[in-house]
Design a protein around this motif. Structure first.
Motif: not given
Ligand SMILES: *Cc1c(COP(=O)(O)O)cnc(C)c1O
Length: 372
Positions: A71-73, A146-148, A171-173, A197-199
């Protein structure tokens, strides 16, 4: 001579902020025969991935594919391709991942303007409006889930404000895609990235992205070369969708098998059914946690279904409880990040990990560990 022991990790129950559990059919897909990255059969698989991603993103965008990295890429792909040195970028920050975008913007040589909202809250559209009165950014970026902090960010109003100011909307999804509605076309999103690797419930390793025609025009008008060779869309796109598919890098074949199968399972379940499953299991978990005295960090109307961020109740040690969950029950949950380190737990109900059974297992384990 000693030989390293056979790889045999314990099966875990993944209820953290990702990775999530993986459907056996996805694992099986990864174990199917290797073929070449230009084999017509693999090209067909890539076409299938693009077509299914368009359905999941709810977009007609031609330039929709999966970046060969996490995701960061995907985040970096969007920023390094859309920004040139000297451009302005406005980044909305309400958690860890907004901060990460700021870091990349500066590395692009672009001028960073940041708007902060308190962690645990969404960004208010008025704040974005206000910031846009004194700058003229090329793009405005925000995190949908926001996963954090466990916050679901409403997007439509901000999208309108951004377009009125003549900027692109990024947008980050990563955490939302596949677990709650993401409407790229309806919400006027110009560039979007996610993760597997998330949903989506595939292993980490690919980042789905999509670009609107307006974003494509910006890419075509670049005056400077993209700073990253690997992520330069002018080359990568020829491999994914050029008339003649040309080698750029060797696509991670098995990961694309996994994504193909995971997307197929998502569409087979149906988006509405899948989102409803995420909401229902979130409610079941919420009721159980609240009955135990837990408090959520975000207000009810902004809670993510797939990522439950709760305060650690007084009198319990973060590392001890999470350690016992993992060692005695094989359950992984996430600790707090950044401002919330040591203060919060992040419980994921993502994709294949989002079942009633997962909820009951976790609640039962927590009740035993936290019995006073
Ligand atoms: C996990 C995550 C990322 C980063 O993804 P990676 O696969 O860890 O590089 C970016 N944005 C959000 C909102 C995330 O939850």
């Amino acid at each position: 001579m000693s030989v390293a022991k056979e790889l045999n990790p314990t099966a875990r129950i993944l209820m953290g902020p990702g990775p999530s559990d993986i459907h056996p059919q996805v694992l099986k897909a990864m174990a199917t025969p290797m073929i070449g990255h230009l084999d017509p059969q693999f090209i067909e698989i890539m076409d299938g991935v693009m077509e299914m991603l368009r359905k999941l993103f709810r977009t007609k965008n031609q330039l929709t594919f999966a970046v060969s990295a996490t995701g960061s890429a995907g985040m970096e792909t969007c920023l390094v391709n859309l920004l040139e040195p000297g451009d302005e970028a406005l980044i909305c920050v309400h958690g860890v991942f907004g901060n990460r975008m700021c870091d990349i913007v500066e590395r692009c040589g672009a001028k960073l303007i940041r708007v902060d909202a308190p962690w645990g809250n969404p960004m208010e559209p008025e704040k974005v409006q206000k910031a846009l009165e004194s700058c003229k950014p090329k793009l405005v970026a925000i995190v949908h889930a926001e996963t954090s902090t466990g916050v679901l960010q409403p997007l439509e109003e901000i999208s309108n404000i951004v377009h009125d100011a003549g900027a692109l909307f990024l947008v980050d999804t990563v955490t939302s895609l596949g677990g709650t509605d993401v409407r790229v076309d309806d919400w006027g999103i110009d560039a979007v990235y996610s993760g597997t690797q998330k949903c989506i419930s595939a292993p980490p390793g690919l980042s789905p992205v999509s670009f609107s025609t307006q974003a494509e025009e910006v890419l075509e008008k670049r005056k400077t070369k993209v700073q990253s060779w690997y992520l330069d869309l002018s080359m990568v796109r020829k491999y994914w969708s050029g008339a003649k598919r040309a080698y750029h890098h060797t696509a991670p074949i098995s990961m694309n098998y996994a994504l193909y199968e995971a997307l197929r399972l998502i569409l087979e379940e149906g988006l509405e059914t899948r989102f409803k499953r995420h909401r229902k299991n979130h409610e079941l978990l919420r009721d159980g946690l609240e009955a135990m005295g837990f408090e959520y960090i975000p207000a009810p109307e902004y809670r993510l279904p797939m990522l439950n961020a709760v305060k650690i109740p007084p009198g319990y040690d973060d590392a001890e409880v999470r350690g016992r969950l993992l060692n005695e029950y094989n359950i992984e949950i996430g600790g707090g990040l950044g401002d919330f380190a040591g203060k919060a737990w992040r419980i994921g109900l993502m994709g294949y990990s989002c079942t009633e059974n997962h909820v009951h297992m976790l609640l039962a384990a927590l009740q035993r560990i936290m019995k006073k």
